[in-house]
Design a protein around this motif. Structure first.
Motif, PDB file in Angstrom:
ATOM      1  N   UNK A  73       0.833  -1.062   0.128  1.00  0.00           N
ATOM      2  CA  UNK A  73      -0.177  -0.241   0.233  1.00  0.00           C
ATOM      3  C   UNK A  73       1.084   1.436  -0.147  1.00  0.00           C
ATOM      4  N   UNK A  74       0.152   1.698  -0.434  1.00  0.00           N
ATOM      5  CA  UNK A  74       1.415   3.240  -1.097  1.00  0.00           C
ATOM      6  C   UNK A  74       0.254   4.451  -0.771  1.00  0.00           C
ATOM      7  N   UNK A  75       0.546   5.621   0.558  1.00  0.00           N
ATOM      8  CA  UNK A  75      -0.353   6.619   0.218  1.00  0.00           C
ATOM      9  C   UNK A  75       0.271   8.226   0.434  1.00  0.00           C
ATOM     10  N   UNK A  76      -0.521   8.910  -0.166  1.00  0.00           N
ATOM     11  CA  UNK A  76      -0.816  10.119   0.392  1.00  0.00           C
ATOM     12  C   UNK A  76      -0.078  11.107   1.891  1.00  0.00           C
ATOM     13  N   UNK A  77      -0.024  11.846   2.175  1.00  0.00           N
ATOM     14  CA  UNK A  77       0.355  12.376   3.041  1.00  0.00           C
ATOM     15  C   UNK A  77      -0.903  12.635   4.102  1.00  0.00           C
ATOM     16  N   UNK A  78      -1.744  12.570   3.256  1.00  0.00           N
ATOM     17  CA  UNK A  78      -3.617  12.763   3.685  1.00  0.00           C
ATOM     18  C   UNK A  78      -4.072  11.748   4.370  1.00  0.00           C
ATOM     19  N   UNK A 138      -2.626   5.325 -12.452  1.00  0.00           N
ATOM     20  CA  UNK A 138      -3.025   3.964 -11.905  1.00  0.00           C
ATOM     21  C   UNK A 138      -2.287   3.976 -11.334  1.00  0.00           C
ATOM     22  N   UNK A 139      -1.558   3.961 -11.084  1.00  0.00           N
ATOM     23  CA  UNK A 139       0.043   4.069  -9.885  1.00  0.00           C
ATOM     24  C   UNK A 139       1.412   3.180 -10.484  1.00  0.00           C
ATOM     25  N   UNK A 140       1.768   2.773 -12.070  1.00  0.00           N
ATOM     26  CA  UNK A 140       2.327   1.325 -12.156  1.00  0.00           C
ATOM     27  C   UNK A 140       3.655   1.978 -12.079  1.00  0.00           C
ATOM     28  N   UNK A 141       3.789   3.324 -11.725  1.00  0.00           N
ATOM     29  CA  UNK A 141       5.585   3.537 -11.753  1.00  0.00           C
ATOM     30  C   UNK A 141       5.793   3.330 -10.617  1.00  0.00           C
ATOM     31  N   UNK A 142       5.247   3.741  -9.957  1.00  0.00           N
ATOM     32  CA  UNK A 142       4.926   3.536  -8.182  1.00  0.00           C
ATOM     33  C   UNK A 142       5.353   2.182  -7.630  1.00  0.00           C
ATOM     34  N   UNK A 143       5.246   1.216  -8.278  1.00  0.00           N
ATOM     35  CA  UNK A 143       5.698   0.027  -8.140  1.00  0.00           C
ATOM     36  C   UNK A 143       7.649  -0.048  -8.219  1.00  0.00           C
ATOM     37  N   UNK A 144       7.619   0.446  -9.278  1.00  0.00           N
ATOM     38  CA  UNK A 144       8.889   0.499  -9.495  1.00  0.00           C
ATOM     39  C   UNK A 144       9.595   1.423  -8.311  1.00  0.00           C
ATOM     40  N   UNK A 166       6.393  12.720  -0.215  1.00  0.00           N
ATOM     41  CA  UNK A 166       5.132  12.737   0.195  1.00  0.00           C
ATOM     42  C   UNK A 166       4.160  11.807  -0.008  1.00  0.00           C
ATOM     43  N   UNK A 167       4.908  10.565  -1.009  1.00  0.00           N
ATOM     44  CA  UNK A 167       4.672   9.456  -0.533  1.00  0.00           C
ATOM     45  C   UNK A 167       5.451   8.551   0.206  1.00  0.00           C
ATOM     46  N   UNK A 168       4.197   7.409   1.265  1.00  0.00           N
ATOM     47  CA  UNK A 168       5.006   6.480   1.890  1.00  0.00           C
ATOM     48  C   UNK A 168       4.848   5.155   1.345  1.00  0.00           C
ATOM     49  N   UNK A 169       5.218   3.918   2.056  1.00  0.00           N
ATOM     50  CA  UNK A 169       4.676   2.505   1.622  1.00  0.00           C
ATOM     51  C   UNK A 169       4.216   2.718   3.186  1.00  0.00           C
ATOM     52  N   UNK A 170       2.973   2.962   2.984  1.00  0.00           N
ATOM     53  CA  UNK A 170       1.872   2.254   4.419  1.00  0.00           C
ATOM     54  C   UNK A 170       1.716   1.247   5.603  1.00  0.00           C
ATOM     55  N   UNK A 171       1.989   0.013   3.993  1.00  0.00           N
ATOM     56  CA  UNK A 171       1.305  -1.398   4.678  1.00  0.00           C
ATOM     57  C   UNK A 171       2.314  -1.712   3.677  1.00  0.00           C
ATOM     58  N   UNK A 172       2.123  -3.709   3.659  1.00  0.00           N
ATOM     59  CA  UNK A 172       3.177  -4.553   3.078  1.00  0.00           C
ATOM     60  C   UNK A 172       4.736  -4.330   3.201  1.00  0.00           C
ATOM     61  N   UNK A 173       5.129  -5.547   2.346  1.00  0.00           N
ATOM     62  CA  UNK A 173       6.244  -5.535   2.020  1.00  0.00           C
ATOM     63  C   UNK A 173       7.006  -6.340   1.164  1.00  0.00           C
TER      64      UNK A 173
END
Ligand code: SF4
Length: 603
Positions: free
Chosen positions: A13-18, A44-50, A60-67
């Motif tokens: 899961x990747x989240x914004x600070x909000x 869609x968020x595809x580049x965020x996976x890379x 402003x983005x962070x990994x909020x869950x998962x591994x």
């Protein structure tokens, strides 16, 4: 983790600070030697996976869950230093823009050797020898000379090869390729993709291939995951997902993509746009429900899980077996003959353009951008111009719109000689649709004023009422509702902006419209809207169109005829079905073969 799994992403899961999520519950596994495609449209968020794997998430983005596990190690638990050591050595990265990935003030040799030093090559001699070995492996000529070259001295395709060489330099176990061919010509694109596939086969490397291009994913990947609104909606073998999808979104993407062969079908138009992170929070059900042709009440209230629908094939849909019910509508057939007028709107006879250039000794030499072009365009006819960078497409459009003067031959526009008739005579007769709708529209003007901007040079000859009526007519022509007139460009989607752009060009009733790469860079579903709009306008035959495009399937979908340009000359021209179905010139054959793409089994 089985012994073959190189990358395993679990419930990421990747989240914004909000607190709004960009990615939700991403599960993805890649085995050694496999190419796994992540397909998705903008947002869609595809580049965020890379970026999450490479630890380069934007601020402003962070990994909020998962591994994220890499070859048994949990990257997300690792300290920054250990993780940095892995990147570049065990995990390679091929970025989208080769030009901006390299420092323009340092030689290629300096940058590659610096990278090789980082991954452990100790002496300058071994680094240089390894660089030359890598350049040879990726098919770059004169590798020793290349070490002394600067990035601006290399073409886009050569730069991308340098970056591929760097990414594979340490025989990494995983390579992340983020849209690695987007900026390249189609024949170069084919070579780069073959190179990635060959290199991964030689080193048994796992590749995460991020792309918006369905056809490319079908050609290159073993497995794919389709991403929509931050979730994987379908995952499985590429062959199966592209040709027999079990999720309505995958099916719609497929039906929205024009083909280079086979029967022509109308492209699927998806209503609305993909919901953003804030809107998604309000949706308890399926995020695709507002656009899905199969949606029922349950879809809006209950979110479907990503469940198995076959061997290693999963879909997030309540009724995956109904996907095949979404079908293409056959495009109307018939020849252009009955629709076209007799008059020629454009005729080029022996047309040429030469530029004078000074070399470093001050000597003048002539460079021929165009040579001996003979072609014409009839009233109502839609003609494509295809060719790679440097083929002369842009030089030709500049001559037609009057930005450059003709050097040799004759260019007649609506019966008038471009070289001798006054410029004002062409003012309303030819219009240009710009490639980038965002920068072509003044953000401070309302749409109603933008589409009728052409009237402003005519000294108030039009009353406010006439202008308002014209706005309505123009918006209807490009299938936009009248209320759009009161909005600003920023309040419209990419596809709506491009339609406004077309409406603006149609304002002066031009006889010839020139559209230069107007769908390149647009998402598949947005591209489909524009292409279907052009197809509808073509039936009316109210104007002729010259469509410049690097995409042969786009030209086939919209045009009656095409010109194929290579090195400033027309090497082939004729009806689109004949030219692309049975190309006669070797260059056209190469273009068609490259557009059809390699298949992973053939590499
Ligand atoms: S769950 Fe419903 S809305 Fe979502 S893809 Fe399936 S049919 Fe369409």
């Amino acid at each position: 983790m089985t012994e073959h799994d190189i990358l395993r992403i679990k419930s990421l899961e990747i989240s914004l600070m909000t607190g709004h999520n960009i990615l939700n519950g991403i599960d993805l596994t890649i085995r050694a030697g496999r190419i796994h495609g992540v397909i998705g449209e903008s947002g869609a968020g595809k580049s965020m996976i890379g970026s999450a794997i490479a630890d380069t998430l934007p601020q402003g983005l962070e990994i909020s869950r998962g591994a994220i596990e890499f070859d048994g190690l949990t990257l997300t638990d690792m300290n920054a230093r250990t993780r940095r050591d892995l990147l570049g050595r065990d995990i390679g990265f091929i970025p989208q823009e080769p030009m901006s990935a390299l420092n323009p003030s340092l030689t290629i040799g300096h940058q590659v050797c610096h990278h090789l030093a980082r991954i452990g090559l100790r002496t300058a001699k071994t680094r240089q020898e390894r660089a030359v070995e890598l350049f040879t492996e990726v098919g770059l000529d004169r590798p020793w000379d290349l070490l002394q070259s600067y990035p601006h001295q290399l073409s886009g395709g050569m730069l991308q090869r340098v970056l591929i060489a760097m990414a594979f330099a340490s025989n990494p176990r995983l390579v992340i390729a983020d849209e690695p061919t987007t900026a390249l010509d189609v024949t170069i694109q084919k070579k780069v993709v073959e190179l990635i596939a060959r290199t991964r086969a030689a080193h048994n490397t796992a590749v995460l291939f991020i792309t918006h291009d369905l056809q490319l994913a079908a050609d290159v990947c073993d497995d794919v995951s389709v991403l929509y609104a931050g979730r994987i909606v379908e995952t499985g073998a590429a062959e199966r997902i592209i040709h027999a999808p079990m999720h309505p979104y995958s099916r719609c993407l497929n039906l929205a993509t024009p083909n280079l062969s086979g029967p022509k079908a109308q492209l699927m138009i998806l209503p609305g746009t993909m919901p953003g992170p804030v809107d998604r929070m309000q949706m308890p059900g399926c995020e695709f429900a507002l656009r899905c042709p199969l949606a029922e009440d349950q879809c809006h209230s209950t979110r479907p899980a990503l469940d198995g629908v076959g061997t290693e094939h999963k879909s997030a849909c309540h009724w995956p077996e109904r996907t095949g019910l979404i079908t293409a509508v056959e495009a109307p057939t018939g020849t252009a003959a009955g629709r076209l007028g007799e008059k020629l709107v454009l005729r080029a006879t022996g047309l040429g353009k030469a530029y004078r250039q000074h070399d470093w000794l001050g000597r003048v030499r002539e460079v021929h951008a165009l040579r001996g072009l003979d072609f014409d365009v009839r009233e109502g006819e839609f003609v494509g111009i295809v060719g790679e960078s440097g083929s002369g497409k842009s030089s030709l459009t500049k001559l037609i719109v009057g930005l450059e003067d003709v050097s040799t031959g004759v260019l007649e526009l609506v019966g008038l000689d471009r070289a001798t008739a006054p410029r004002a005579d062409f003012f309303d007769k030819v219009q240009l649709v710009f490639q980038d709708p965002q920068s072509a529209l003044n953000p401070r003007r309302k749409i109603g004023r933008l589409v009728t901007q052409a009237l402003e040079g005519r000294g108030g000859a039009y009353s406010a009422a006439t202008r308002a009526e014209l706005v309505k007519t123009l918006l209807a022509k490009v299938m936009l509702p009248p209320e759009v007139a009161d909005r600003f460009p920023d309040q419209l989607s990419g596809g709506q902006k491009q339609r406004v752009n077309i409406a603006r060009a149609l304002c002066s009733n031009p006889q010839l419209l020139i559209a230069d790469e107007i769908v390149s860079g647009l998402d598949v579903s947005v591209q489909a809207q524009i292409l279907e709009l052009l197809s509808a306008l073509r039936k009316e035959a109210a104007f002729s169109l010259l469509l410049v495009s690097h995409d042969l399937a786009v030209v086939r979908h919209v045009c009656d005829r095409t010109l194929v340009m290579c090195k400033g000359e027309i090497v082939e021209q004729g009806p689109v079905e004949e030219v692309f179905g049975n190309p006669q010139h070797p260059y056209t054959r190469d273009l068609v073969a490259a557009a059809q793409g390699p298949t992973v089994s053939s590499i």
